[in-house]
Enzyme design. Structure first.
Site, short mmCIF file in Angstrom:
data_model
loop_
_atom_site.label_atom_id
_atom_site.label_comp_id
_atom_site.label_asym_id
_atom_site.label_seq_id
_atom_site.Cartn_x
_atom_site.Cartn_y
_atom_site.Cartn_z
N HIS A 40 0.86 -1.20 0.00
CA HIS A 40 0.00 0.00 0.00
C HIS A 40 0.88 1.24 0.00
O HIS A 40 1.95 1.25 0.58
CB HIS A 40 -0.89 0.01 1.26
CG HIS A 40 -2.08 0.89 1.12
ND1 HIS A 40 -2.03 2.23 1.37
CD2 HIS A 40 -3.34 0.62 0.70
CE1 HIS A 40 -3.23 2.76 1.15
NE2 HIS A 40 -4.04 1.81 0.75
N ASP A 77 -7.88 -5.46 -0.43
CA ASP A 77 -8.29 -6.30 -1.56
C ASP A 77 -7.92 -7.76 -1.41
O ASP A 77 -8.34 -8.59 -2.23
CB ASP A 77 -7.65 -5.76 -2.85
CG ASP A 77 -8.21 -4.40 -3.21
OD1 ASP A 77 -7.44 -3.43 -3.26
OD2 ASP A 77 -9.45 -4.31 -3.37
C1 SDX Z 1 -6.05 0.11 -3.06
O1 SDX Z 1 -4.36 4.63 -1.94
C2 SDX Z 1 -5.32 3.96 -1.39
O2 SDX Z 1 -5.75 4.31 -0.33
C3 SDX Z 1 -5.85 2.79 -2.21
C4 SDX Z 1 -6.88 1.91 -1.54
C5 SDX Z 1 -8.18 2.62 -1.31
O3 SDX Z 1 -8.94 2.18 -0.43
O4 SDX Z 1 -8.49 3.55 -2.11
O5 SDX Z 1 -6.37 1.44 -0.30
C6 SDX Z 1 -7.23 0.70 -2.41
O6 SDX Z 1 -5.72 0.48 -4.13
C7 SDX Z 1 -5.23 -0.92 -2.28
C8 SDX Z 1 -4.01 -1.39 -3.11
C9 SDX Z 1 -4.51 -2.44 -4.11
N1 SDX Z 1 -3.44 -2.81 -5.03
C10 SDX Z 1 -2.84 -4.01 -4.99
O7 SDX Z 1 -3.05 -4.86 -4.13
C11 SDX Z 1 -1.88 -4.26 -6.14
C12 SDX Z 1 -0.57 -4.81 -5.57
N2 SDX Z 1 0.07 -3.77 -4.77
C13 SDX Z 1 1.12 -3.02 -5.46
O8 SDX Z 1 0.83 -2.73 -6.80
C14 SDX Z 1 1.63 -1.88 -4.59
O9 SDX Z 1 1.76 -2.34 -3.31
C15 SDX Z 1 0.92 -0.55 -4.55
C16 SDX Z 1 0.63 -0.03 -5.90
C17 SDX Z 1 -0.35 -0.67 -3.79
C18 SDX Z 1 1.87 0.40 -3.86
O10 SDX Z 1 3.03 0.42 -4.65
P1 SDX Z 1 4.32 1.23 -4.20
O11 SDX Z 1 3.94 2.57 -3.73
O12 SDX Z 1 5.35 1.10 -5.26
O13 SDX Z 1 4.78 0.39 -2.93
P2 SDX Z 1 6.07 0.69 -2.16
O14 SDX Z 1 6.72 1.97 -2.56
O15 SDX Z 1 5.70 0.50 -0.72
O16 SDX Z 1 7.03 -0.52 -2.62
C19 SDX Z 1 8.17 -0.80 -1.84
C20 SDX Z 1 8.79 -2.03 -2.43
C21 SDX Z 1 9.15 -1.90 -3.90
O17 SDX Z 1 10.23 -2.80 -4.11
P3 SDX Z 1 11.77 -2.19 -4.14
O18 SDX Z 1 11.81 -1.24 -5.30
O19 SDX Z 1 11.97 -1.50 -2.79
O20 SDX Z 1 12.64 -3.42 -4.32
O21 SDX Z 1 7.85 -3.13 -2.37
C22 SDX Z 1 7.60 -3.60 -3.68
C23 SDX Z 1 7.94 -2.46 -4.60
O22 SDX Z 1 8.27 -2.97 -5.88
N3 SDX Z 1 6.18 -3.93 -3.72
C24 SDX Z 1 5.70 -5.14 -4.01
C25 SDX Z 1 4.31 -5.03 -3.90
N4 SDX Z 1 3.99 -3.77 -3.55
C26 SDX Z 1 5.15 -3.10 -3.45
N5 SDX Z 1 6.33 -6.29 -4.36
C27 SDX Z 1 5.52 -7.35 -4.58
N6 SDX Z 1 4.16 -7.32 -4.49
C28 SDX Z 1 3.53 -6.18 -4.15
N7 SDX Z 1 2.22 -6.16 -4.07
#
Ligand code: SDX
Length: 390
Positions: free
Chosen positions: A269, A326
């Site tokens: 998130h 989700d």
């Molecule tokens: C919603 O904003 C809101 O409030 C949204 C929401 C709402 O109610 O409106 O809460 C609803 O959208 C929830 C999120 C639903 N999406 C997913 O479940 C899709 C999977 N999640 C990812 O796409 C991701 O976690 C995000 C998009 C939600 C956040 O992405 P970020 O901002 O890039 O996450 P981060 O900066 O914390 O990532 C840190 C690290 C990164 O790796 P490094 O570059 O440090 O090596 O964690 C990795 C990211 O690549 N990472 C993941 C991951 N999410 C982040 N790796 C694997 N799986 C994941 N899901």
């Protein structure tokens, strides 16, 4: 940043907006709607009470609650001509495409004479949208399966009405909605009602800041929510569980995640660097619904195994990756009988009250058009070169 410009950190401070609606503490995993914790609202309030809270700032007393329920029930119908919009879509259109189209088209039915600057007009628009979005959503499903549209009934609760319009047919003369499913549906609506300045809510505020009509603003929010990184994640979680297939394949899948070939959908998130409080309530609801229905869904066991491994694995711990709203919602929706393609539609249905509450809040005080700036990293100024000299 490129040596050409100095980046003004103060700029970012102006990029955020002020709001009294929802508070999130991402480090502590706290979510409050008008000061009330989400787990208390999910357990003790029904969705329409939460709608009243988000729209008006306070929980309704008994009389206000009754009045609001009646007001919403009296606005669940759609102008008969709205049905014709559905016919313009292919039957295999994704229901989110239908939602974007139909909600945007409401501008042509309910916007004439609506003065966005008139608080009374804004309030009735909010009620219309909260009341009509379940009808629009259920009809977007009925259209794709070629069944007749079911009209809303005034003797059913908000969640019962939605499930009735989704699953009843004109032949079901005494259709009864399962109360376990209706309660679970109502709780899922509450858990998705609002979430501060997420991508889709910011989209609604951005569109609203131009003075655009509220139906167009909500259609913009639906479009933004559709993406798999946002509201499309619940559908993507089920697809991911299908692809993994069984617990035996989890270890190999996790290696693919660590190689960044795939994301663990339903995890991570932008704000929560701790448990998403909604995920905890969703998991508890999942257990309750499956037990009440006597369903032993192998995908739940698979999801729990994924969660267990992720929460004990350095890769995820280091990145503060926890289940979000989700991760378990799709399993409950499947148990209720909702088809996967409708998962994000349900998220949009439930979030409409959040979007319109933010739209109302923005309009409740003087506002300026949103105009984010950028960090320019392109070419510095240069003179034009004629084509035969390039
Ligand atoms: C919603 O904003 C809101 O409030 C949204 C929401 C709402 O109610 O409106 O809460 C609803 O959208 C929830 C999120 C639903 N999406 C997913 O479940 C899709 C999977 N999640 C990812 O796409 C991701 O976690 C995000 C998009 C939600 C956040 O992405 P970020 O901002 O890039 O996450 P981060 O900066 O914390 O990532 C840190 C690290 C990164 O790796 P490094 O570059 O440090 O090596 O964690 C990795 C990211 O690549 N990472 C993941 C991951 N999410 C982040 N790796 C694997 N799986 C994941 N899901």
């Amino acid at each position: 940043a490129q040596g050409h410009f100095t980046f003004d950190p103060g700029f970012m401070a102006t990029a955020a907006c002020e709001s009294k609606i929802t508070f999130i503490d991402g480090d502590k995993g706290v979510l409050l709607h008008r000061g009330y914790p989400i787990d208390q609202l999910a357990e003790k309030a029904d969705y329409l009470e939460v709608c009243y809270l988000l729209l008006h700032g306070e929980l309704p007393n008994a009389e206000q609650k009754d009045e609001f329920d009646k007001l919403v029930r009296n606005h669940t119908m759609l102008h008969d001509q709205v049905q014709r919009f559905y016919n313009g879509f292919r039957r295999d259109a994704h229901p989110m495409a239908v939602m974007c189209g139909v909600v945007g088209a409401l501008s042509a039915f309910y916007h004439d004479g609506l003065d966005v600057e008139n608080p009374k007009h804004r309030e009735i628009t909010a009620i219309r949208l909260v009341a009509k979005i379940p009808t629009i959503a259920a009809w977007s499903y009925k259209y794709t399966i070629g069944q007749p549209f079911m009209y809303p009934r005034n003797d059913l609760s908000y969640a019962e009405n939605f499930l009735y319009m989704m699953f009843a047919t004109p032949a079901d003369v005494d259709y009864k909605v399962n109360p376990v499913l209706a309660k679970a549906m109502d709780r899922i609506f509450t858990l998705h009602a609002d979430h501060e300045q997420n991508a889709s809510t910011s989209t609604v505020r951005m569109a609203g800041s131009t003075g655009a009509n509220p139906y167009a603003c909500i259609a913009a929010g639906i479009a933004a929510l559709w993406g798999p990184a946002h509201g499309g994640a619940n559908e993507a979680v089920l697809k991911m569980l299908d692809e993994i297939g069984s617990v035996e394949n989890v270890a190999e899948f996790m290696e693919k995640v660590k190689r960044k070939e795939v994301k663990l959908m339903g995890f991570g998130h932008r704000v929560y660097k701790n448990f998403d409080p909604r995920a905890k309530v969703m998991k508890q609801t999942c257990d309750e619904v499956l037990a009440a229905l006597g369903i032993n869904d192998p995908q739940l066991a698979l999801a729990m195994e994924l969660e267990k491994i992720a929460l004990s694995d350095e890769y995820f711990i280091k990145r503060n990756l926890y289940p979000n709203v989700d991760f378990y919602s799709g399993i409950i929706l499947k148990a209720i009988g909702i088809p996967t393609a409708m998962f994000t539609v349900i998220f949009a249905l439930a979030r409409t009250v959040g979007w319109i509450s933010h739209w109302l809040e923005m309009h409740s005080a003087p506002y300026k058009i949103a105009r984010p700036r950028q960090l320019y990293t392109g070419a510095t100024q240069r003179d034009f070169v004629k084509v035969d000299q390039r």
